[in-house]
Write a protein that holds these residues in place. Structure first.
Motif, PDB file in Angstrom:
ATOM      1  N   ILE A  63       0.834  -1.198   0.000  1.00 40.39           N
ATOM      2  CA  ILE A  63       0.000   0.000   0.000  1.00 40.39           C
ATOM      3  C   ILE A  63       0.874   1.254   0.000  1.00 40.39           C
TER       4      ILE A  63
ATOM      5  N   LEU B 156       2.109   1.853  -3.404  1.00 42.49           N
ATOM      6  CA  LEU B 156       1.022   2.385  -4.224  1.00 42.49           C
ATOM      7  C   LEU B 156       0.823   3.865  -3.943  1.00 42.49           C
ATOM      8  N   ARG B 157       0.827   4.162  -2.661  1.00 46.72           N
ATOM      9  CA  ARG B 157       0.620   5.557  -2.271  1.00 46.72           C
ATOM     10  C   ARG B 157       1.709   6.447  -2.830  1.00 46.72           C
TER      11      ARG B 157
ATOM     12  N   CYS C 288       1.392   6.822  -6.546  1.00 50.32           N
ATOM     13  CA  CYS C 288       0.249   7.682  -6.825  1.00 50.32           C
ATOM     14  C   CYS C 288       0.621   9.132  -6.571  1.00 50.32           C
TER      15      CYS C 288
ATOM     16  N   ILE D 167       2.676  10.552  -9.438  1.00 54.81           N
ATOM     17  CA  ILE D 167       1.835  10.908 -10.589  1.00 54.81           C
ATOM     18  C   ILE D 167       1.055  12.190 -10.311  1.00 54.81           C
ATOM     19  N   LEU D 168       0.507  12.239  -9.110  1.00 53.00           N
ATOM     20  CA  LEU D 168      -0.303  13.407  -8.782  1.00 53.00           C
ATOM     21  C   LEU D 168       0.526  14.685  -8.768  1.00 53.00           C
TER      22      LEU D 168
ATOM     23  N   PHE E 253       1.015  15.797 -12.242  1.00 56.95           N
ATOM     24  CA  PHE E 253      -0.141  16.488 -12.800  1.00 56.95           C
ATOM     25  C   PHE E 253      -0.394  17.834 -12.148  1.00 56.95           C
TER      26      PHE E 253
ATOM     27  N   TYR F  99      -0.303   6.857 -16.970  1.00 58.22           N
ATOM     28  CA  TYR F  99      -1.656   7.142 -16.486  1.00 58.22           C
ATOM     29  C   TYR F  99      -2.629   6.094 -17.030  1.00 58.22           C
TER      30      TYR F  99
ATOM     31  N   THR G 183      -2.054   2.531 -15.544  1.00 60.14           N
ATOM     32  CA  THR G 183      -2.252   2.222 -14.123  1.00 60.14           C
ATOM     33  C   THR G 183      -3.527   2.777 -13.506  1.00 60.14           C
TER      34      THR G 183
ATOM     35  N   TRP H  21      -5.393   2.226  -9.599  1.00 65.58           N
ATOM     36  CA  TRP H  21      -5.535   3.257  -8.568  1.00 65.58           C
ATOM     37  C   TRP H  21      -7.009   3.473  -8.232  1.00 65.58           C
TER      38      TRP H  21
ATOM     39  N   ASN I 287      -8.414   0.533  -6.085  1.00 63.59           N
ATOM     40  CA  ASN I 287      -7.988   0.499  -4.696  1.00 63.59           C
ATOM     41  C   ASN I 287      -8.664   1.600  -3.889  1.00 63.59           C
TER      42      ASN I 287
ATOM     43  N   ARG J 263      -7.995   2.985  -1.088  1.00 63.65           N
ATOM     44  CA  ARG J 263      -7.175   4.027  -0.474  1.00 63.65           C
ATOM     45  C   ARG J 263      -6.716   5.075  -1.483  1.00 63.65           C
ATOM     46  N   THR J 264      -6.372   4.620  -2.671  1.00 67.67           N
ATOM     47  CA  THR J 264      -5.840   5.568  -3.665  1.00 67.67           C
ATOM     48  C   THR J 264      -6.940   6.227  -4.489  1.00 67.67           C
TER      49      THR J 264
ATOM     50  N   TYR K  23      -7.497  10.146  -4.731  1.00 64.69           N
ATOM     51  CA  TYR K  23      -6.385  10.818  -5.424  1.00 64.69           C
ATOM     52  C   TYR K  23      -6.423  10.487  -6.910  1.00 64.69           C
ATOM     53  N   ALA K  24      -6.704   9.226  -7.187  1.00 67.24           N
ATOM     54  CA  ALA K  24      -6.747   8.797  -8.586  1.00 67.24           C
ATOM     55  C   ALA K  24      -7.815   9.572  -9.342  1.00 67.24           C
TER      56      ALA K  24
ATOM     57  N   VAL L 258      -8.848  12.575  -8.730  1.00 66.97           N
ATOM     58  CA  VAL L 258      -8.321  13.920  -9.002  1.00 66.97           C
ATOM     59  C   VAL L 258      -7.437  13.872 -10.249  1.00 66.97           C
ATOM     60  N   ALA L 259      -6.617  12.819 -10.352  1.00 61.34           N
ATOM     61  CA  ALA L 259      -5.772  12.656 -11.535  1.00 61.34           C
ATOM     62  C   ALA L 259      -6.616  12.501 -12.796  1.00 61.34           C
TER      63      ALA L 259
END
Lengths: 368, 461
Positions: free
Chosen positions: A2, A5-6, A9, A12-13, A16, B226, B229, B233, B236, B238-239, B242-243, B245-246
């Motif tokens: 996790i 993954l975080r 993520c 990527i964020l 962006f 993007y 994946t 995201w 899941n 938890r993500t 955020y995903a 928002v992406a």
């Protein structure tokens, strides 16, 4: 897991976020091209001056026609013909800007005043019936080439006679009427450019459909196709389904100015590409735009290479014999010219739009 | 031994999965969002005057192979069809007379898309798929006019797989879009973004970024990663926020950069499906049991007074969905059997989620030669095609062949004896110098489109 993954993520964020908020970092620009400057140059130094010159030339032609129709004589006929020449040449510099104000409710300016060949039978019918109101859509009975028919079709004396006396009155009225209509249509477009359109043209400095650059690109190509397909291809009988040549379908058949006009028209299109002002000075054009793009130099070289071939083909077309005669007696130089123009097409059209990323239609593209 | 355990575990999971339930409202949300998006999309299409420009004005169309019977309905036929489509979209959105509305919408939309290849877009294909999937699912059994009108229709739960099908379908779109970007041009030359980005230097906020030399590389890789994946995201918990928002950022930026119409809206709208519960939550007191992938006890018992009412889906629909998803996984790969150089010959290009994958343009000159007299002449494409049709035709071999066949017929009618049709087609791909796409010596009127490699299409090198 996790955590990874975080973390990913987050990366990527952040990427962006950088993109969307526009953070400040060291700019390392590629050669940036200022499309706005190009549009400003082209409108202020090429497009508007071109319209201005036709406008002035048309006013002189109108005076000459008024003078000739009031007291027909060979001298005044020669004056009018001379003025017609200068309008026709000046029109070649403006004909490619057939967008924006030139797209009217009643059709495009290039069609309304530049349709050829003139329909001599139709013109004579209107005159015979005394109809000078022009309440119809038969554009081949008026415009620049309608005037040409009335001023050039016949010997000097024949034409003077046609306009003389009681019998010449309707003919004179018809000539003055189509002159007035042509000037009115051209002048409206010129005025709109000076009053508001130049500003709007320059402000639309993107590459989407409807942007100034896209409008100009499309108009340039349509104009170029006109030379290839209608000024050469059709009279030369090169179009699919044609079984013979059609020499009377050349542009400016009666005045025999076809080759000069084709040459002028071609150079006018190239001025947009080169970035050349009406007075000949260097301004920004598509060539400069290409210079700022990846592979742009390659396309410039290829374009210039093929233009050399067009130039030699153009030089090889005799100017002493009217095109309509050459088509019958010695068509090969004109056929070669048409072929060389065809070879240039892809450099001006698909390759140019592809490298610049210019949108050429309004429709939606594929999403992502 | 371990394999046996795994298999038995898997089969147990599958048995439970088949009967797993999800709240009916989740599926209803999908229906409402999809319907609303289609109402917007149809209205926009009509308002932009595209019915006239795309389906009424053109003299000719490019039908899909096998669908030559799908023709434009002309004026007023096309307007009526779009009116019906729009009404059906409203019906889908409201869940009103849902069975009829959803089927009518799916058929009408797909019919329009089949009229002309010129207007093929991956996202139209996606809409057709979604429309057909939704008309087979019980998406109207709650939060709908139907459920209000006929209360016996209202249910609490639907089979869980009916929602997962939509998630899988969305994931397929993204992942194949990523696979389409996994080529050296996209990743290492940053093409076509290196062409497209500078063209967008006038955009508000992000415009200045477009002229930086490294931006195309960053966007190329970011775009690929993007697409590859984002489904995970989003899956899941938890993500997920955020995903999403992406998702919003990504589709907003691409929407600003490219002329891609409602596509960004469709994707941002439909990816919300990942937020809708696909399991019956504990709070749902009427639920008897909750299957869970992650908890140790595969089935959690929850005390309840009554069983949830549930919509049953005929078994056949399940099979259809299974076959559909299998085809979805295979179809994008079919080019491996039919093409050596997919971006060049495009034999197997469509229906593969290759979105914005290349910059390609062509200039096509067709000549018509009388087979008896040998008299040869060239075609002015503007006489037959609108600029959009010409643009698409001039780079796609199958359309070039269709056009050649039509030219053969029209010039034969005009008195040319059994015309020989040849084409000189110069195509530029990702800014490379133009090359001939079609063998200019071949008489296209005698050629047919084959499943295999077409010999009249020249190799790129």
């Amino acid at each position: 897991m996790i955590t990874i993954l975080r973390y990913a993520c987050g990366v990527i964020l952040v990427g962006f976020a950088l993109v969307s908020t526009g953070c400040t970092s060291n700019n390392n620009p590629t050669q940036e091209f200022d499309r706005k400057a190009m549009l400003a140059d082209l409108s202020a130094k090429l497009i508007v001056p071109a319209y201005e010159r036709v406008d002035a030339a048309m006013l002189r032609l109108q005076s000459a026609i008024n003078a000739f129709t009031q007291a027909p004589s060979q001298t005044l006929l020669h004056d009018a013909r001379q003025q017609w020449d200068s309008v026709a040449y000046a029109w070649m510099d403006a004909v490619s800007f057939d967008f924006g104000p030139a797209e009217t409710l009643y059709g495009n300016l290039s069609v309304n005043i530049g349709t050829f060949p003139a329909d001599s039978v139709g013109i004579e019918q209107f005159i015979a019936s005394g109809d000078t109101a022009l309440q119809n859509f038969e554009r081949d009975t008026r415009g620049l080439y309608g005037i040409e028919y009335l001023l050039f079709a016949g010997s000097d004396q024949e034409i003077v006679d046609q306009f003389t006396g009681a019998g010449g009155q309707v003919r004179s009225a018809y000539l003055r009427s189509i002159m007035r209509r042509m000037y009115g249509e051209l002048h409206a477009v010129y005025q709109e450019w000076t009053q508001s359109y130049a500003t709007s043209f320059v402000s639309r400095n993107g590459t989407d459909a409807g942007s100034g650059t896209s409008e100009l690109f499309n108009a340039m190509n349509i104009s170029y196709e006109m030379i290839k397909n209608y000024k050469l291809g059709l009279p030369l009988g090169l179009r699919a389904g044609q079984t013979s040549v059609e020499p009377t379908k050349v542009e400016a058949y009666y005045s025999g100015r076809s080759i000069e006009l084709i040459t002028r028209h071609y150079h006018a299109v190239m001025n947009i590409w080169d970035g050349r002002a009406l007075d000949g000075s260097k301004i920004l054009g598509f060539k400069d735009y290409l210079q700022a793009l990846p592979s742009g130099d390659r396309l410039i070289d290829e374009t210039l290479q093929q233009r050399k071939s067009v130039d030699s083909a153009l030089a090889a077309v005799p100017t002493t014999t009217p095109l309509s005669d050459q088509i019958v007696t010695n068509p090969q130089p004109a056929i070669t010219l048409q072929a060389e123009l065809q070879k240039l097409t892809r450099f001006l059209k698909s390759e140019l739009s592809s490298l610049t990323g210019l949108a050429i239609t309004y429709a939606s593209g594929d999403g992502d | 031994m371990q394999v046996a355990t795994a298999i038995s575990g898997l089969s147990r999971w599958w048995k439970e999965y088949q009967h797993a339930l999800a709240p009916a409202r989740s599926l209803a949300y999908v229906r409402i969002i999809f319907g609303a998006l289609m109402v917007v999309s149809c209205t926009r299409f009509i308002a932009l005057g595209w019915i006239d420009a795309q389906y009424i004005m053109p003299r000719w169309h490019f039908p899909f192979e096998g669908f030559e019977w799908v023709t434009t309905l002309g004026n007023p036929g096309m307007y009526i069809l779009f009116g019906v489509m729009l009404t059906a979209a409203v019906g889908v959105m409201l869940g009103a007379w849902y069975r009829v509305s959803s089927i009518v919408f799916a058929v009408a939309f797909t019919y329009v898309e089949l009229i002309d290849k010129t207007y093929y877009l991956n996202h139209y294909y996606f809409v057709s798929i979604m429309a057909f999937v939704l008309c087979l699912l019980p998406a109207h059994r709650t939060l709908s006019v139907d459920a209000w009108r006929r209360p016996h229709l209202k249910v609490d739960a639907v089979p869980r797989w009916s929602i997962d099908v939509i998630k899988i379908q969305l994931s397929i779109v993204y992942i194949f879009a990523a696979i389409a970007k996994m080529n050296s041009a996209w990743l290492f030359d940053a093409m076509p973004l290196r062409i497209w980005m500078p063209a967008n230097d006038t955009l508000p906020v992000v415009g200045w970024l477009m002229t930086l030399w490294w931006t195309p590389w960053v966007f190329s890789w970011a775009g690929m990663l993007y697409d590859l994946t984002i489904p995970f995201w989003l899956l899941n918990r938890r993500t997920r926020p955020y995903a999403y928002v992406a998702v919003i950022c990504f589709h907003t930026i691409t929407g600003m950069m490219f002329q891609i119409g409602v596509f960004p809206l469709v994707m941002t709208g439909l990816t919300t499906v990942f937020f809708f519960p696909s399991t019956m939550s504990a709070e749902d007191k009427r639920t008897t049991w909750v299957p869970s992938w992650f908890s140790k006890n595969r089935v959690q018992s929850v005390a309840s007074s009554a069983k949830p009412t549930q919509a049953r889906i005929p078994r056949i629909v399940g099979y259809v969905m299974g076959i559909h998803l299998l085809l979805q996984l295979l179809l994008p790969w079919r080019w491996m059997l039919t093409s050596d150089d997919l971006f060049w010959d495009e034999n197997g290009y469509r229906f593969g989620w290759r979105v914005m994958a290349m910059e390609k343009a062509g200039t096509a000159l067709f000549t018509v030669t009388d087979r008896e007299t040998g008299k040869r002449g060239y075609v002015d494409n503007a006489e037959f095609l609108n600029s959009h049709q010409e643009k698409q035709m001039a780079m796609q071999p199958d359309m070039i062949l269709q056009y050649a066949h039509k030219l053969h017929d029209v010039y034969e009618q005009r008195g040319v004896a059994d015309p020989i049709i040849q084409a000189e087609v110069w195509v530029t791909l990702n800014g490379a110098p133009s090359k001939l796409l079609i063998d200019p010596e071949v008489d296209l009127s005698r050629e047919q489109l084959g499943w295999e490699r077409n010999r009249w299409v020249l190799a790129r090198r």
